[in-house]
Design a protein around this motif. Structure first.
Motif, PDB file in Angstrom:
ATOM      1  N   VAL A  45      49.510  42.567  35.833  1.00 47.19           N
ATOM      2  CA  VAL A  45      50.019  43.436  36.890  1.00 47.19           C
ATOM      3  C   VAL A  45      50.604  42.628  38.051  1.00 47.19           C
ATOM      4  CG1 VAL A  45      49.327  45.124  38.656  1.00 47.19           C
ATOM      5  CG2 VAL A  45      48.461  45.342  36.316  1.00 47.19           C
TER       6      VAL A  45
ATOM      7  N   VAL B 189      50.639  31.255  34.816  1.00 43.90           N
ATOM      8  CA  VAL B 189      49.721  31.556  33.706  1.00 43.90           C
ATOM      9  C   VAL B 189      49.058  32.882  34.038  1.00 43.90           C
ATOM     10  CG1 VAL B 189      47.686  30.850  32.406  1.00 43.90           C
ATOM     11  CG2 VAL B 189      49.314  29.131  33.181  1.00 43.90           C
ATOM     12  N   GLY B 190      49.276  33.876  33.155  1.00 45.25           N
ATOM     13  CA  GLY B 190      48.815  35.240  33.436  1.00 45.25           C
ATOM     14  C   GLY B 190      50.025  36.093  33.772  1.00 45.25           C
TER      15      GLY B 190
ATOM     16  N   THR C 134      45.456  34.633  36.124  1.00 42.94           N
ATOM     17  CA  THR C 134      44.565  35.232  35.121  1.00 42.94           C
ATOM     18  C   THR C 134      43.451  36.003  35.833  1.00 42.94           C
ATOM     19  OG1 THR C 134      43.224  33.218  35.099  1.00 42.94           O
ATOM     20  CG2 THR C 134      45.021  33.350  33.501  1.00 42.94           C
ATOM     21  N   ILE C 135      42.590  36.619  35.042  1.00 41.64           N
ATOM     22  CA  ILE C 135      41.465  37.360  35.627  1.00 41.64           C
ATOM     23  C   ILE C 135      40.430  36.356  36.175  1.00 41.64           C
ATOM     24  CG2 ILE C 135      41.799  39.411  34.205  1.00 41.64           C
ATOM     25  CD1 ILE C 135      39.526  38.378  32.403  1.00 41.64           C
TER      26      ILE C 135
ATOM     27  N   GLU D 211      45.130  32.747  41.935  1.00 38.97           N
ATOM     28  CA  GLU D 211      44.797  34.021  42.572  1.00 38.97           C
ATOM     29  C   GLU D 211      43.328  33.966  42.988  1.00 38.97           C
ATOM     30  OE1 GLU D 211      45.099  36.764  44.041  1.00 38.97           O
ATOM     31  OE2 GLU D 211      47.237  36.769  44.140  1.00 38.97           O
TER      32      GLU D 211
ATOM     33  N   ILE E 261      41.333  27.721  33.567  1.00 46.29           N
ATOM     34  CA  ILE E 261      42.788  27.479  33.630  1.00 46.29           C
ATOM     35  C   ILE E 261      43.099  26.433  34.702  1.00 46.29           C
ATOM     36  CG2 ILE E 261      45.033  28.549  34.158  1.00 46.29           C
ATOM     37  CD1 ILE E 261      43.930  29.355  31.409  1.00 46.29           C
TER      38      ILE E 261
ATOM     39  N   HIS F  26      44.673  50.977  38.163  1.00 51.84           N
ATOM     40  CA  HIS F  26      44.838  49.749  37.371  1.00 51.84           C
ATOM     41  C   HIS F  26      44.609  50.073  35.894  1.00 51.84           C
ATOM     42  CE1 HIS F  26      44.626  45.624  36.001  1.00 51.84           C
ATOM     43  NE2 HIS F  26      44.914  45.182  37.214  1.00 51.84           N
TER      44      HIS F  26
ATOM     45  N   TYR G 255      40.867  38.946  51.408  1.00 51.82           N
ATOM     46  CA  TYR G 255      41.925  39.199  52.403  1.00 51.82           C
ATOM     47  C   TYR G 255      41.336  39.227  53.811  1.00 51.82           C
ATOM     48  CZ  TYR G 255      44.444  40.564  48.243  1.00 51.82           C
ATOM     49  OH  TYR G 255      45.014  40.549  47.003  1.00 51.82           O
TER      50      TYR G 255
ATOM     51  N   VAL H 132      49.225  28.868  26.795  1.00 52.29           N
ATOM     52  CA  VAL H 132      48.940  28.006  27.948  1.00 52.29           C
ATOM     53  C   VAL H 132      49.241  26.544  27.611  1.00 52.29           C
ATOM     54  CG1 VAL H 132      47.132  27.227  29.536  1.00 52.29           C
ATOM     55  CG2 VAL H 132      47.209  29.629  28.818  1.00 52.29           C
TER      56      VAL H 132
ATOM     57  N   ARG I 139      53.607  38.017  48.117  1.00 50.48           N
ATOM     58  CA  ARG I 139      52.733  37.077  47.412  1.00 50.48           C
ATOM     59  C   ARG I 139      53.578  35.972  46.782  1.00 50.48           C
ATOM     60  NH1 ARG I 139      48.015  40.147  47.502  1.00 50.48           N
ATOM     61  NH2 ARG I 139      48.544  42.319  47.213  1.00 50.48           N
TER      62      ARG I 139
ATOM     63  N   LEU J 268      47.626  34.663  27.302  1.00 55.19           N
ATOM     64  CA  LEU J 268      46.971  34.797  25.991  1.00 55.19           C
ATOM     65  C   LEU J 268      47.824  35.690  25.106  1.00 55.19           C
ATOM     66  CD1 LEU J 268      43.241  35.566  26.907  1.00 55.19           C
ATOM     67  CD2 LEU J 268      44.121  33.471  25.849  1.00 55.19           C
ATOM     68  N   ASP J 269      48.410  36.706  25.735  1.00 57.46           N
ATOM     69  CA  ASP J 269      49.305  37.640  25.048  1.00 57.46           C
ATOM     70  C   ASP J 269      50.735  37.099  25.225  1.00 57.46           C
ATOM     71  OD1 ASP J 269      50.988  39.713  24.383  1.00 57.46           O
ATOM     72  OD2 ASP J 269      49.746  41.265  25.321  1.00 57.46           O
TER      73      ASP J 269
ATOM     74  N   ALA K  87      38.576  33.671  34.147  1.00 53.31           N
ATOM     75  CA  ALA K  87      39.350  32.571  33.549  1.00 53.31           C
ATOM     76  C   ALA K  87      39.876  31.591  34.597  1.00 53.31           C
ATOM     77  CB  ALA K  87      40.527  33.150  32.746  1.00 53.31           C
TER      78      ALA K  87
END
Ligand code: NAD
Length: 374
Positions: A19, A15-16, A78-79, A100, A86, A167, A187, A62, A306, A42-43, A82
């Motif tokens: 980048v 989901v997401g 997602t950012i 993330e 989510i 970004h 990190y 979603v 990742r 969402l997009d 969110a």
């Protein structure tokens, strides 16, 4: 811990589709023990484009992706604002969730995610998983083998001009839940907590060099946006097990620099950039004399990128054992970052409440490209 569940490769949905999804899709597509079944955003056009590019069979919004029965783990890219919603939606749909960083914006939201997962017998995993890469795993093995004696202290610095130059949508990186502490800090802090265990208390100071920044690339290039968080943070950390650390997190420096050094009773270890999976790993023992320099150490393990934390969680689900990049570890790091912010605002020394699980090192021959789930 949940008993081993299911058989064969573990179905995953992202989901997401922004980048960072490209790095996840590249890595996860190469791991036979997981199957990427869907991409949501969402997009939905963006989700469809990423699905096409990586031969993922489904994409959509979603809700539709969470309804796919074969999806067992939702990878939440997602950012930060969110992340909690989510994660909750995924858990309510009966899916394990791996997110993330950061786990959520606030420790109270992180705690709700963990409680919801526990009540449903589901798992939470969270980035970063860089501490499972070859560089930091080799460092952990060196420390455990006593190469630098008893660890005493650490110095960590991550500084640079900030991500708005590269970004295409950097606004979220300067909002609540990001900034250098919450965006890059995980990190460094996860690497230190994995090595030293939980932090007991912190003091800190924080500054913001500029109230506005300008987007440097993509369709919004030249657009000015507001900075909502500190962009230069110093933190002093006392670990419950004894060592202390001084850490600097900055988007305000013209001079990029990333380092972690750990000093023990027998020498100093220079760790690799903890935002990577590779080396170099170097040691300088005491007694080298004037002009003595670092000695390179061997770096062994995975550099698959990742997604190795998702793979470790997938294998752990099947085996019924704990996974390493866990929600509990991420919750401690989230509480640590929130406490650093609090300590800086109040000019106070602040105690932490949460512990952190012990992180088992990966077996040296851990192979992400092996098919172990049949
Ligand atoms: N960009 C990087 O180099 C990088 C590196 C490591 C980690 N991360 C982390 O990855 C996450 C995403 O970063 P990014 O750079 O890919 O961001 P991005 O803005 O490029 O992409 C985020 C995507 O999430 C989608 N989204 C947002 N809210 C959503 C919602 N409620 N439901 C469905 N989709 C939603 C957006 O439409 C967008 O496509 C962040 O937590 C960030 O900290 C990014």
């Amino acid at each position: 811990m949940t008993r081993g569940q299911g058989t064969g490769p573990v179905g995953v949905a992202l989901v997401g589709a922004g980048v960072i999804s490209t790095q996840y899709l590249t890595a996860l597509s190469a791991f036979p023990d997981v199957r990427v079944l869907a991409v949501a955003d969402l997009d939905t056009e963006r989700a469809a484009a990423q699905a096409r590019a990586y031969d993922v069979p489904a994409s959509g919004d979603v809700t539709s992706v969470l309804a796919i029965p074969e999806v067992e783990i939702v990878v939440n890219l997602t950012i930060p604002a969110a992340h909690a919603d989510i994660a909750s939606a995924a858990l309510q749909a009966g899916k394990h969730v791996y997110g993330e960083k950061p786990l959520a914006l606030a420790p109270s939201d992180g705690a709700k995610i963990l409680a919801e997962a526990q009540s449903r017998g589901l798992r939470v995993g969270n980035a970063p998983d860089t501490f499972l890469g070859a560089g930091l795993q080799s460092a952990a093995r060196a420390v455990q083998a006593g190469l630098i004696g008893e660890p005493v202290s650490a110095t960590a610095v991550t500084q640079g001009p900030g991500p708005e130059s590269w970004h295409p949508s950097p606004e979220f990186l300067f909002q609540y839940g990001a900034g250098p502490l919450f965006d890059i800090g995980p990190y460094y802090l996860t690497a230190l907590v994995a090595l030293f265990g939980p932090v007991a208390r912190v003091s800190a100071s924080a500054r913001q060099a500029r109230g506005h920044r300008v987007i440097g690339s993509g369709p919004k290039q030249g657009t000015t946006f507001a900075v909502e968080v500190p962009t230069h943070v110093h933190a002093l950390l006392d670990f419950a097990g004894g060592p202390s650390a001084a850490a600097t997190f900055s988007f305000d420096s013209a001079r990029p620099r990333r380092m972690i050094e750990i000093t023990g009773t027998e020498g100093t270890l220079s760790l690799p950039d903890p935002n990577t999976f590779e080396g170099p790993l170097r040691v300088q023992p005491f007694g080298g004399g004037p002009g003595a320099d670092w000695r390179d150490l061997p770096v062994t393990g995975t550099t698959a990128g990742r997604g190795i934390g998702v793979l470790d969680m997938a294998r752990a689900i099947r085996a019924g054992v704990p996974h390493r990049a866990s929600g509990e570890l991420a919750q401690h790091v989230l509480e640590l970052m929130a406490t650093v912010t609090d300590a800086a605002e109040r000019h106070a020394v602040v105690e932490l409440e949460s512990g952190a699980p012990e992180v088992r090192t990966l077996p040296a021959d851990w192979d992400p490209e092996a098919a172990t789930l049949t």
